[in-house]
Design an enzyme around this catalytic site. Structure first.
Site, PDB file in Angstrom:
ATOM      1  N   CYS A  38       6.054  -5.390  15.553  1.00  0.00           N
ATOM      2  CA  CYS A  38       5.261  -4.321  16.627  1.00  0.00           C
ATOM      3  C   CYS A  38       4.011  -4.863  16.896  1.00  0.00           C
ATOM      4  O   CYS A  38       2.864  -5.261  15.811  1.00  0.00           O
ATOM      5  CB  CYS A  38       5.319  -3.411  16.434  1.00  0.00           C
ATOM      6  SG  CYS A  38       6.632  -2.521  16.460  1.00  0.00           S
ATOM      7  N   CYS A  74      -1.619   5.557  10.038  1.00  0.00           N
ATOM      8  CA  CYS A  74      -0.615   4.843  10.355  1.00  0.00           C
ATOM      9  C   CYS A  74      -0.897   3.329  11.189  1.00  0.00           C
ATOM     10  O   CYS A  74      -1.903   3.501  12.053  1.00  0.00           O
ATOM     11  CB  CYS A  74       0.233   5.124  11.596  1.00  0.00           C
ATOM     12  SG  CYS A  74       0.645   7.179  11.134  1.00  0.00           S
ATOM     13  N   CYS A 102       6.979  -6.723   7.238  1.00  0.00           N
ATOM     14  CA  CYS A 102       8.087  -6.987   8.378  1.00  0.00           C
ATOM     15  C   CYS A 102       8.631  -7.439   8.885  1.00  0.00           C
ATOM     16  O   CYS A 102       7.197  -8.292   9.796  1.00  0.00           O
ATOM     17  CB  CYS A 102       6.932  -5.399   8.733  1.00  0.00           C
ATOM     18  SG  CYS A 102       8.485  -4.803   9.794  1.00  0.00           S
ATOM     19  N   CYS A 133       0.682  -3.334  15.231  1.00  0.00           N
ATOM     20  CA  CYS A 133       0.846  -3.232  14.008  1.00  0.00           C
ATOM     21  C   CYS A 133       0.363  -3.932  13.263  1.00  0.00           C
ATOM     22  O   CYS A 133       0.638  -5.427  13.553  1.00  0.00           O
ATOM     23  CB  CYS A 133       1.986  -2.113  13.641  1.00  0.00           C
ATOM     24  SG  CYS A 133       2.300  -2.284  11.467  1.00  0.00           S
ATOM     25  N   CYS A 184       3.624   8.181   1.473  1.00  0.00           N
ATOM     26  CA  CYS A 184       4.133   7.895   2.366  1.00  0.00           C
ATOM     27  C   CYS A 184       4.264   6.092   1.735  1.00  0.00           C
ATOM     28  O   CYS A 184       3.158   5.721   1.351  1.00  0.00           O
ATOM     29  CB  CYS A 184       2.845   7.389   3.455  1.00  0.00           C
ATOM     30  SG  CYS A 184       2.853   6.646   4.409  1.00  0.00           S
ATOM     31  N   GLU A 244       0.188  -1.332  -0.161  1.00  0.00           N
ATOM     32  CA  GLU A 244      -0.451  -0.283  -0.061  1.00  0.00           C
ATOM     33  C   GLU A 244       0.936   1.346   0.183  1.00  0.00           C
ATOM     34  O   GLU A 244       2.107   1.224  -0.032  1.00  0.00           O
ATOM     35  CB  GLU A 244      -1.198   0.249   1.082  1.00  0.00           C
ATOM     36  CG  GLU A 244      -2.132  -1.167   0.745  1.00  0.00           C
ATOM     37  CD  GLU A 244      -2.406  -1.523   2.041  1.00  0.00           C
ATOM     38  OE1 GLU A 244      -1.849  -2.023   3.265  1.00  0.00           O
ATOM     39  OE2 GLU A 244      -4.272  -1.551   2.010  1.00  0.00           O
TER      40      GLU A 244
HETATM   41  N1  SAH Z   1       8.845  -0.123  10.287  1.00  0.00           N
HETATM   42  C1  SAH Z   1       9.014   1.897  10.288  1.00  0.00           C
HETATM   43  C2  SAH Z   1       8.109   2.548   9.539  1.00  0.00           C
HETATM   44  C3  SAH Z   1       7.230   2.142   9.348  1.00  0.00           C
HETATM   45  S1  SAH Z   1       6.548   3.258   9.851  1.00  0.00           S
HETATM   46  C4  SAH Z   1       8.893   2.282  11.868  1.00  0.00           C
HETATM   47  O1  SAH Z   1       7.918   1.021  12.146  1.00  0.00           O
HETATM   48  O2  SAH Z   1       8.728   3.376  12.364  1.00  0.00           O
HETATM   49  C5  SAH Z   1       4.438   4.093  10.528  1.00  0.00           C
HETATM   50  C6  SAH Z   1       4.120   4.602  11.842  1.00  0.00           C
HETATM   51  O3  SAH Z   1       3.116   3.906  12.014  1.00  0.00           O
HETATM   52  C7  SAH Z   1       5.799   4.087  13.032  1.00  0.00           C
HETATM   53  O4  SAH Z   1       5.772   5.037  13.731  1.00  0.00           O
HETATM   54  C8  SAH Z   1       4.636   3.088  13.441  1.00  0.00           C
HETATM   55  O5  SAH Z   1       4.733   2.638  15.041  1.00  0.00           O
HETATM   56  C9  SAH Z   1       3.235   3.840  13.584  1.00  0.00           C
HETATM   57  N2  SAH Z   1       1.944   2.470  13.446  1.00  0.00           N
HETATM   58  C10 SAH Z   1       1.908   1.549  13.916  1.00  0.00           C
HETATM   59  N3  SAH Z   1       1.176   0.975  13.936  1.00  0.00           N
HETATM   60  C11 SAH Z   1       0.263   1.966  14.284  1.00  0.00           C
HETATM   61  C12 SAH Z   1      -1.349   1.971  14.734  1.00  0.00           C
HETATM   62  N4  SAH Z   1      -2.304   0.960  15.226  1.00  0.00           N
HETATM   63  N5  SAH Z   1      -1.807   2.885  15.170  1.00  0.00           N
HETATM   64  C13 SAH Z   1      -0.751   4.147  15.417  1.00  0.00           C
HETATM   65  N6  SAH Z   1       0.083   4.482  14.620  1.00  0.00           N
HETATM   66  C14 SAH Z   1       0.835   3.217  14.425  1.00  0.00           C
HETATM   67 FE1  SF4 Z   2       6.907  -3.333  11.348  1.00  0.00          FE
HETATM   68 FE2  SF4 Z   2       4.359  -1.715  12.157  1.00  0.00          FE
HETATM   69 FE3  SF4 Z   2       6.851  -2.149  13.704  1.00  0.00          FE
HETATM   70 FE4  SF4 Z   2       7.509  -0.465  11.744  1.00  0.00          FE
HETATM   71  S1  SF4 Z   2       5.361  -0.608  13.627  1.00  0.00           S
HETATM   72  S2  SF4 Z   2       8.621  -2.082  12.382  1.00  0.00           S
HETATM   73  S3  SF4 Z   2       6.233  -2.070   9.893  1.00  0.00           S
HETATM   74  S4  SF4 Z   2       6.109  -4.023  12.522  1.00  0.00           S
END
Ligand code: SAH
Ligand code: SF4
Length: 339
Positions: A116, A331, A112, A119, A105, A90
């Protein structure tokens, strides 16, 4: 068949050379691809019809497909794009009212590995890296589809950019040179891959580094981000300091706010202490709901209180505007699937 999107001027010159055309033709094609974002060779109207026919025999503009396009009520557009091998990612285009900026973006990987807990992307596991061409194709596709010029790129889609660093750096160079998007308008976001942060410092990257910190201490961080068990917050702190000292640049700290988990007064105090000697701005990201977990978004009141406490510690703090939540483009909501 050559794909023109993603080629630099030299590579396009090789094609025009083979067709016996001048280098000026290569420059024209380059402009059509990167600045005018045409969808087909037929639209390259300053090339003769005969030359266009020759070119069409050996090259085409792109081999990426828009599988799904969704437009949010706030103007955010989310694309599900498919590569020739069938994998999808996406890409999101955000317009902020009262600003001329158009921010893409982009995704850097399919899936990934960092996984996390909050996410949606991580839930799929890691599938593969994107090539630099697949990264820049995302921006070209947006430009072709909307007819608009992207002004900013953030590596905040699916994937961990620092685990695909070579392709990400190459894509950044191309954004710089071919798209004329300045380094300051590019942001790379990482979950905290310590050796690569040090590498970026050594390379003196001119773009903005954003760190997804999300927690004030190791205990909370390891609940949210398993990467804490590999590169803990102490090591991370040293790497951030190294980065700031080496580059003189300010880091953006992203901090996901989850109700009753990391949004307390105690958390704010600990976070302020952790960041005390790091030159940074703080971007608070209220949690966006995704399936299959129990996290909740804090109330607006709690968000503002946390913001106030962090400002009190002397940092500049912004709260990230939620874009495109009605189409799951906010995000953390990118899954890269049609389902
Ligand atoms: N993998 C990298 C780049 C992805 S950025 C990283 O994690 O930094 C995506 C951003 O959205 C990251 O800061 C991530 O922590 C945030 N994010 C992920 N899941 C989210 C959620 N459910 N609500 C808000 N932000 C979220
Ligand atoms: Fe990977 Fe999502 Fe964690 Fe970013 S926030 S490192 S995309 S699992």
């Amino acid at each position: 068949m050559k794909i023109l999107s993603g080629l630099n001027l030299n590579e396009i010159e090789q094609i025009t050379d083979e067709l016996g055309a001048t280098k000026f033709r290569a420059r024209q094609i380059h402009n059509w691809i990167y600045l005018k974002s045409v969808k087909s060779i037929d639209e390259m109207t300053d090339l003769s019809i005969k030359f266009r026919e020759e070119l069409k025999k050996v090259a085409k503009v792109t081999d990426i497909q828009i599988k799904v396009k969704q437009v949010s009520s706030d103007g955010t557009i989310k694309y599900l794009l498919q590569f020739p091998d069938g994998e999808c990612v996406e890409t999101v285009l955000m317009r902020f009212d009262n600003r001329a900026n158009l921010t893409a973006c982009v995704s850097s990987q399919v899936g990934c590995a960092v996984n996390c807990s909050f996410c949606a992307t991580g839930k799929r596991g890691f599938i593969r890296n994107l090539s630099y061409k697949e990264i820049i194709e995302q921006v070209l596709t947006i430009q072709r589809d909307t007819g608009l010029k992207v002004t900013n790129v953030v590596f905040m889609g699916q994937g961990e950019p620092l685990l695909n660093l070579d392709n990400v750096l190459k894509a950044m160079d191309i954004f710089n040179e071919n798209f004329q998007i300045g380094a300051r308008r590019l942001t790379v976001s990482t979950s905290g891959i310590v050796p690569q942060i040090r590498k970026l410092a050594d390379l003196d990257m001119q773009s903005t580094l954003a760190l997804s910190l999300h927690a004030p201490n190791s205990q909370i961080r390891s609940r949210l981000m398993p990467i804490e068990n590999k590169y803990n917050m102490d090591e991370l702190h040293k790497a951030l300091k190294y980065y700031v000292e080496k580059t003189g640049r300010r880091i953006t700290i992203e901090y996901l706010l989850v109700k009753d988990l990391n949004d307390t007064v105690e958390s704010a105090k600990q976070l302020a202490a952790y960041l005390k000697d790091i030159k940074c701005n703080i971007n608070l990201i209220p949690y966006n709901p995704t399936e299959k977990n129990d996290y909740k978004r804090p109330s607006n009141n709690a968000i503002m209180k946390f913001k106030y406490l962090m400002e009190h510690s002397g940092k500049k703090v912004t709260v990230r505007l939620e874009r495109g939540a009605d189409i799951d483009a906010a995000c953390g909501q990118l899954r890269g699937k049609v389902d």
